[in-house]
Design a protein around this motif. Structure first.
Motif, short mmCIF file in Angstrom:
data_model
loop_
_atom_site.label_atom_id
_atom_site.label_comp_id
_atom_site.label_asym_id
_atom_site.label_seq_id
_atom_site.Cartn_x
_atom_site.Cartn_y
_atom_site.Cartn_z
N ILE A 36 0.74 -1.25 0.13
CA ILE A 36 0.22 -0.02 0.07
C ILE A 36 0.97 1.27 0.02
CG2 ILE A 36 -1.73 1.17 1.32
CD1 ILE A 36 -2.74 -1.50 2.38
N LEU A 37 1.93 1.21 0.71
CA LEU A 37 2.79 2.27 0.84
C LEU A 37 3.63 2.44 -0.53
CD1 LEU A 37 4.41 2.13 4.37
CD2 LEU A 37 2.83 3.83 3.63
N TYR A 38 4.05 1.44 -1.24
CA TYR A 38 4.77 1.39 -2.53
C TYR A 38 3.74 2.02 -3.62
CZ TYR A 38 8.42 -1.67 -0.99
OH TYR A 38 9.28 -2.41 -0.17
N LYS A 39 2.34 1.59 -3.44
CA LYS A 39 1.34 2.38 -4.08
C LYS A 39 1.22 3.82 -4.20
CE LYS A 39 -3.47 2.36 -5.25
NZ LYS A 39 -4.71 1.77 -5.21
N LYS A 40 1.28 4.32 -2.88
CA LYS A 40 1.30 5.70 -2.45
C LYS A 40 2.45 6.56 -3.12
CE LYS A 40 0.43 8.94 1.47
NZ LYS A 40 1.50 9.65 1.19
N TYR A 41 3.77 5.92 -2.70
CA TYR A 41 4.87 6.81 -2.99
C TYR A 41 5.19 6.59 -4.68
CZ TYR A 41 5.67 6.50 2.03
OH TYR A 41 5.50 6.46 3.35
N PHE A 42 5.02 5.45 -5.14
CA PHE A 42 5.01 5.52 -6.77
C PHE A 42 4.15 6.60 -7.26
CE2 PHE A 42 3.55 3.42 -10.94
CZ PHE A 42 4.99 3.34 -11.20
#
Length: 297
Positions: A212-218
């Motif tokens: 979920i964090l990877y999605k946000k930061y991407f």
């Protein structure tokens, strides 16, 4: 012949994030936050006191080898062809990386063995079965039709808290794909598991928050709308249940919910860690970090 890449894919590939300047910046990672969540004392020993607490194990060696071989296959699959990917000697490559990885971890473990020949043979044979299944069934999980490889081990760097702008979150995305017709991206995280994830593991937010964090930061790094990014765990199983009444596969896919509520909870997860550990100058606080694992003491 490789297909011409869409403009948005070329732009991402040509514009990686700026590297961290360790002269005044620090990086945090999801594995670091997970370690803190498991045991604050263990985290402090590793990151504050600089006492190595590396957990070497046959599971780590196996995971590294499986990751690398599947990623190599997918690189050739998308950048050349399925036929070219199928010509790769996956088993030989797996054996090579498996041995190299063990030797590296062995040296880091002060040249003390952490497995034996019987266990290593078992894990190797499990990997062979996974790769045979993956190669045979790859078309059921990955498609080349209108889909392009954005990157393997694609780096993302983000500032989670603008008030602590010298603390940067860094992650590596295992596989990122772009589907041109729907104009959507898929971030895939490869996980190894003994027999797959059951419902309790799927509901474990400590596992979910990573993607979920990877999605946000991407999204923030490349200005891509959140609703244009899908996330998925690609779970490979070492073992299958014996005498099972239902069909089993070596691969399990799981897409955790990643709407606004989950994104906010994941963001809070990171910021709670940062505010607990770092002061306003981004330095680690001098405070008690209790042991909750029973090992550090």
């Amino acid at each position: 012949m490789a297909k011409k890449l869409p403009k948005i894919v070329r732009e991402i590939q040509k514009n990686p994030p700026h590297e961290i300047d360790y002269s005044y910046q620090k990086n945090i990672s999801y594995s670091q936050i997970s370690m803190f969540k498991q045991c604050q004392r263990k985290w402090a020993l590793h990151y504050k006191d600089k006492i190595s607490q590396r957990d070497v194990s046959i599971y780590l060696v196996f995971g590294i080898a499986i990751h690398e071989v599947i990623q190599e296959y997918l690189t050739v699959f998308y950048e050349q062809s399925k036929a070219a990917a199928n010509r790769l000697e996956l088993i030989d490559r797996f054996q090579e990386v498996f041995i190299e990885s063990y030797q590296k971890q062995y040296k880091q473990n002060n040249e003390v063995h952490f497995s034996d020949a019987v266990e290593m043979r078992e894990f190797f044979e499990d990997g062979v079965e996974i790769l045979r299944f993956f190669k045979k069934k790859v078309g059921g999980y990955f498609s080349k039709r209108g889909t392009y490889l954005v990157g393997i081990e694609l780096p993302i760097i983000n500032t989670p808290n603008k008030m602590l702008n010298n603390l940067l979150f860094k992650g590596m995305l295992d596989v990122v794909l772009y589907h041109e017709r729907s104009d959507t991206f898929t971030i895939i995280d490869i996980k190894t598991s003994t027999r797959g994830w059951h419902d309790k593991m799927k509901k474990n937010e400590d596992k979910q928050f990573q993607l979920i964090l990877y999605k946000k930061y991407f999204s923030e790094l490349y200005n891509i709308p959140l609703d244009k990014i899908d996330i998925k765990f690609f779970i490979v199983k070492r073992k299958l249940y014996e005498n099972c009444d239902w069909a089993q596969t070596r691969i399990q896919e799981f897409s955790p919910p990643s709407g606004k509520i989950k994104l906010n909870r994941a963001n809070k997860y990171v910021n709670d860690f940062m505010s607990h550990v770092f002061n306003s100058q981004g330095k680690i606080k001098e405070q008690n970090y209790p042991c909750t694992c029973g090992y550090c003491e």
